[in-house]
Design a protein around this motif. Structure first.
Motif, mmCIF file in Angstrom:
data_model
loop_
_atom_site.group_PDB
_atom_site.id
_atom_site.type_symbol
_atom_site.label_atom_id
_atom_site.label_comp_id
_atom_site.label_asym_id
_atom_site.label_seq_id
_atom_site.Cartn_x
_atom_site.Cartn_y
_atom_site.Cartn_z
ATOM 1 N N ARG A 1 0.828 -1.214 0.000
ATOM 2 C CA ARG A 1 0.000 0.000 0.000
ATOM 3 C C ARG A 1 0.859 1.260 0.000
ATOM 4 N NH1 ARG A 1 -4.331 -1.978 4.640
ATOM 5 N NH2 ARG A 1 -5.608 -3.315 3.287
ATOM 6 N N GLY A 2 1.887 1.242 0.845
ATOM 7 C CA GLY A 2 2.773 2.406 0.899
ATOM 8 C C GLY A 2 3.514 2.633 -0.408
ATOM 9 N N ALA A 3 3.937 1.549 -1.056
ATOM 10 C CA ALA A 3 4.669 1.684 -2.322
ATOM 11 C C ALA A 3 3.786 2.265 -3.416
ATOM 12 C CB ALA A 3 5.219 0.320 -2.750
ATOM 13 N N VAL A 4 2.518 1.836 -3.473
ATOM 14 C CA VAL A 4 1.601 2.366 -4.489
ATOM 15 C C VAL A 4 1.342 3.847 -4.245
ATOM 16 C CG1 VAL A 4 -0.752 2.269 -5.387
ATOM 17 C CG2 VAL A 4 0.516 0.150 -4.989
ATOM 18 N N LEU A 5 1.108 4.217 -2.979
ATOM 19 C CA LEU A 5 0.874 5.631 -2.650
ATOM 20 C C LEU A 5 2.093 6.478 -3.006
ATOM 21 C CD1 LEU A 5 -0.919 7.787 -1.369
ATOM 22 C CD2 LEU A 5 0.051 7.184 0.857
ATOM 23 N N ALA A 6 3.289 5.994 -2.644
ATOM 24 C CA ALA A 6 4.512 6.733 -2.970
ATOM 25 C C ALA A 6 4.719 6.790 -4.480
ATOM 26 C CB ALA A 6 5.714 6.069 -2.300
ATOM 27 N N GLY A 7 4.326 5.720 -5.183
ATOM 28 C CA GLY A 7 4.441 5.714 -6.638
ATOM 29 C C GLY A 7 3.564 6.766 -7.280
ATOM 30 N N TRP A 8 2.364 6.936 -6.769
ATOM 31 C CA TRP A 8 1.477 7.999 -7.281
ATOM 32 C C TRP A 8 2.129 9.369 -7.111
ATOM 33 C CZ3 TRP A 8 -3.604 5.956 -4.611
ATOM 34 C CH2 TRP A 8 -4.131 4.913 -5.383
ATOM 35 N N VAL A 9 2.681 9.601 -5.917
ATOM 36 C CA VAL A 9 3.332 10.886 -5.657
ATOM 37 C C VAL A 9 4.506 11.082 -6.612
ATOM 38 C CG1 VAL A 9 4.672 12.196 -3.960
ATOM 39 C CG2 VAL A 9 2.625 10.940 -3.235
ATOM 40 N N ASN A 10 5.271 10.026 -6.841
ATOM 41 C CA ASN A 10 6.469 10.167 -7.661
ATOM 42 C C ASN A 10 6.158 10.356 -9.139
ATOM 43 O OD1 ASN A 10 9.159 10.492 -6.989
ATOM 44 N ND2 ASN A 10 9.734 8.479 -7.783
ATOM 45 N N VAL A 11 5.041 9.826 -9.593
ATOM 46 C CA VAL A 11 4.631 10.083 -10.977
ATOM 47 C C VAL A 11 4.392 11.578 -11.177
ATOM 48 C CG1 VAL A 11 2.742 9.802 -12.623
ATOM 49 C CG2 VAL A 11 3.691 7.799 -11.496
ATOM 50 N N ILE A 12 3.728 12.198 -10.204
ATOM 51 C CA ILE A 12 3.468 13.635 -10.294
ATOM 52 C C ILE A 12 4.775 14.422 -10.189
ATOM 53 C CG2 ILE A 12 2.336 15.578 -9.144
ATOM 54 C CD1 ILE A 12 0.078 13.669 -8.377
ATOM 55 N N LEU A 13 5.676 13.994 -9.310
ATOM 56 C CA LEU A 13 6.978 14.662 -9.214
ATOM 57 C C LEU A 13 7.745 14.525 -10.525
ATOM 58 C CD1 LEU A 13 8.218 13.710 -5.623
ATOM 59 C CD2 LEU A 13 7.247 15.876 -6.409
ATOM 60 N N GLY A 14 7.599 13.382 -11.185
ATOM 61 C CA GLY A 14 8.254 13.192 -12.472
ATOM 62 C C GLY A 14 7.731 14.151 -13.525
ATOM 63 N N LEU A 15 6.435 14.421 -13.489
ATOM 64 C CA LEU A 15 5.859 15.399 -14.413
ATOM 65 C C LEU A 15 6.459 16.783 -14.173
ATOM 66 C CD1 LEU A 15 2.074 14.418 -14.317
ATOM 67 C CD2 LEU A 15 3.655 14.073 -16.213
ATOM 68 N N LEU A 16 6.569 17.153 -12.894
ATOM 69 C CA LEU A 16 7.163 18.441 -12.563
ATOM 70 C C LEU A 16 8.622 18.497 -12.995
ATOM 71 C CD1 LEU A 16 5.677 18.889 -8.970
ATOM 72 C CD2 LEU A 16 4.967 20.108 -11.039
ATOM 73 N N LEU A 17 9.331 17.402 -12.764
ATOM 74 C CA LEU A 17 10.754 17.350 -13.087
ATOM 75 C C LEU A 17 10.993 17.478 -14.584
ATOM 76 C CD1 LEU A 17 13.515 16.847 -11.673
ATOM 77 C CD2 LEU A 17 13.248 14.445 -12.280
ATOM 78 N N SER A 18 10.099 16.926 -15.394
ATOM 79 C CA SER A 18 10.277 16.937 -16.844
ATOM 80 C C SER A 18 9.688 18.175 -17.494
ATOM 81 C CB SER A 18 9.645 15.685 -17.466
ATOM 82 O OG SER A 18 8.267 15.609 -17.153
ATOM 83 N N GLY A 19 9.139 19.088 -16.693
ATOM 84 C CA GLY A 19 8.700 20.358 -17.223
ATOM 85 C C GLY A 19 7.341 20.362 -17.874
ATOM 86 N N HIS A 20 6.451 19.440 -17.513
ATOM 87 C CA HIS A 20 5.112 19.436 -18.090
ATOM 88 C C HIS A 20 4.292 20.612 -17.556
ATOM 89 C CE1 HIS A 20 6.097 15.475 -19.622
ATOM 90 N NE2 HIS A 20 4.991 15.501 -20.326
ATOM 91 N N SER A 21 3.275 20.945 -18.302
ATOM 92 C CA SER A 21 2.459 22.096 -17.956
ATOM 93 C C SER A 21 1.591 21.796 -16.736
ATOM 94 C CB SER A 21 1.552 22.469 -19.133
ATOM 95 O OG SER A 21 0.597 21.449 -19.373
ATOM 96 N N ARG A 22 0.991 22.859 -16.184
ATOM 97 C CA ARG A 22 0.106 22.698 -15.034
ATOM 98 C C ARG A 22 -1.115 21.861 -15.406
ATOM 99 N NH1 ARG A 22 0.080 28.778 -12.363
ATOM 100 N NH2 ARG A 22 2.250 28.763 -11.636
ATOM 101 N N ILE A 23 -1.549 21.966 -16.655
ATOM 102 C CA ILE A 23 -2.699 21.170 -17.092
ATOM 103 C C ILE A 23 -2.378 19.686 -17.003
ATOM 104 C CG2 ILE A 23 -4.145 20.593 -19.083
ATOM 105 C CD1 ILE A 23 -3.940 23.481 -19.971
#
Length: 540
Positions: free
Chosen positions: A422-444
């Motif tokens: 459960r913890g790994a899936v929750l952390a994975g969700w957070v990290n997917v969003i961090l990856g979007l921020l890291l790669s410069g994707h738009s706010r949308i």
């Protein structure tokens, strides 16, 4: 089994994540208001804490090498000695020919801005090119024809207020927007890249290309506004990473140029060999908002350009694909399947095994991209922790399975497997969003994935709660001694042969997994009741 429409949406969103440039609104702004044989691209963000530079370029046929010389006029607006600004060829840092400009305009106005020509084979800090011919072949060379600091006035009263900002990838805070009245300076640089099209034909095949015949030539730019060089403005000085937010704060970006309109003609554009004065005149930066993009665009300008954009930088896209599919689709699907009835256990471990393979593949690509460097961002550290946690979780799952075959009840290993997952899936969700921020994707993009993850979390929690409620109702209705539901309330149980024998006896003993590994208490209660009443028998 219940329908799972949310995962179809996840798949569609995942696909759109990688094809968004084709679907979104174009930001192309190609201006043809001039007949000058040059192309120009500008960013003007000094008073908003973003990059502020202009680059114009033209090409000249080189008869000796059967290629083209390309001349770059780069101006960078600065107000202090911190940071750097860079222009590079292609759409990836790896293999790009990069021109990095930095220096101290405040206390070093008598000195020239530093121009460091660099490249890198992988995804790491660019290195200074010492021998151009050795890197790209005979005839290739880069020379700085002119470089100077110029005073540019002051920040207008309507400009910045010297405020501070905090970003997820920064470890410190300081003013990034100059206050009104702050003196500003311009680094004015003229570069000559002789036989520049030979860059991609040097030893190896890792370099990006540049061609005067390309109507949609890609370029990249990046900047850092807070690195303190401590006075060490050498050409090979260590440079820190640019901001991670590309599209929102101007940490890096791309533009495409129609190089065919930039080719000079000796008979009409100048007399004899072009001098530095000739080139500065030809490549003078056109002023005004309408001239920010002359023969350039922030999107590809041809079908081949779009194809190049979609196929460029494959490693980050491959990493994102594996991790997005694993954590937005497969892992949540596995959680639902263990509570779906029928052969729930088999479905669960097959899907989770595939998700683990995707995760390990994505982690492998991520580690390859970082090279031998120690992780430097929270996204990287969290990804490493998730990968290690999943390895442990798989081991705990296997151990739980073997123990359950023998004792038919949960142990601390079972709970470790459940909660670590459960913890790994929750952390994975957070990290997917961090990856979007890291790669410069738009706010949308970020908000879209964030909303999807939120909906998915609600669906998964509801499914788990619903399964627990059904199990509680089934327990109230009673079970026979073999653990089969008496009321047939849609509760499916996976039967696995212990020793591969028949349907009975020691060699054909079966064990039961309930619809959820969270919901094995029925079996535990049954065993505990037998122990209290002596029902297990002495021959057990």
């Amino acid at each position: 089994m219940a329908r799972l429409p949310s995962f179809l949406g996840a798949l569609l969103l995942s696909v759109s994540f990688f094809t968004q440039p084709l679907l979104g609104a174009s930001t192309t702004t190609t201006t043809e208001a001039t007949t000058d044989k040059k192309v120009q691209y500008c960013q003007t963000g000094l008073t908003s804490g973003a990059a502020d530079f202009c680059v114009s370029l033209s090409s000249l046929p080189n008869v000796t090498t059967s290629s083209h010389d390309t001349f770059f006029h780069l101006t960078v607006t600065r107000w202090n000695a911190n940071g750097w600004t860079a222009i590079g060829t292609g759409q990836t840092m790896a293999g790009a020919l990069m021109f990095v400009v930095y220096g101290d305009p405040v206390n070093g106005t008598e000195k020239e801005p530093v121009v460091s020509v660099r490249t890198v084979e992988g995804h790491r800090q660019p290195q200074l090119i010492e021998d151009f011919a050795a890197v790209a072949g005979k005839g290739f060379d880069v020379q700085v024809l002119a470089s100077s600091w110029k005073e540019a006035g002051t920040v207008p009263a309507s400009g910045g207020k010297g405020r501070k900002e905090k970003r997820h990838d920064d470890h410190d805070e300081h003013a990034i927007i100059p206050a009104a009245g702050t003196k500003t300076y311009i680094a004015d640089v003229l570069l000559a890249c002789y036989s520049c099209s030979l860059w991609s034909s040097g030893p190896g095949s890792w370099r990006t290309s540049i061609s005067a015949k390309d109507s949609s030539q890609p370029f990249l730019w990046a900047w850092n506004d807070r690195q303190d060089f401590s006075g060490n403005f050498t050409r090979d000085a260590h440079i820190k990473m640019h901001r991670h937010h590309g599209s929102e704060t101007g940490g890096y970006g791309f533009f495409w140029a129609d190089m065919t309109r930039s080719v000079l003609s000796p008979s009409t554009d100048y007399v004899g060999k072009p001098t530095t004065s000739d080139l500065l005149k030809i490549l003078s930066i056109a002023p005004g908002d309408s001239a920010k993009m002359l023969g350039t665009s922030e999107e590809p300008m041809s079908a081949s350009g779009w194809l190049g954009k979609l196929t460029s930088n494959p490693l980050p896209k491959t990493h994102a694909f594996f991790m997005t599919v694993a954590f937005l689709i497969l892992f949540p699907l596995g959680v639902l399947l263990i509570r779906s009835g029928g052969n729930a256990f088999q479905k669960h471990w097959l899907v989770q095994a595939l998700a683990s393979v995707f995760t390990l593949a994505g982690a492998g690509v991520g580690l390859y991209m970082t090279g031998r460097r120690v992780p430097s961002t929270f996204h990287q550290w969290l990804g490493l922790a998730i990968t290690l946690a999943l390895v442990v979780q798989v081991i705990l799952g296997w151990r739980h399975h073997m123990d359950f075959l023998r004792i038919r009840r949960r142990t601390w290993i079972s709970y470790g497997h459940i909660w670590l997952g459960r913890g790994a899936v929750l952390a994975g969700w957070v990290n997917v969003i961090l990856g979007l921020l890291l790669s410069g994707h738009s706010r949308i993009d970020v908000w879209g994935i964030g909303i999807f993850v939120g909906i998915e979390a609600v669906v998964v929690c509801w499914w788990v709660w619903r399964a627990a409620q059904r199990k509680a109702i089934a327990g109230g209705n009673g079970q026979d001694g073999k653990g089969q539901m008496e009321d047939g309330e849609g509760e499916s149980y996976g039967l696995m042969a212990r020793n591969g024998g028949g349907s009975g006896g020691a060699d054909g003993e079966y064990f039961r997994l309930s619809m959820s590994e969270d919901d094995l208490s029925s079996s535990e209660d049954e065993e505990e009741g037998k122990r209290r009443t002596g029902g297990l028998g002495s021959g057990r």
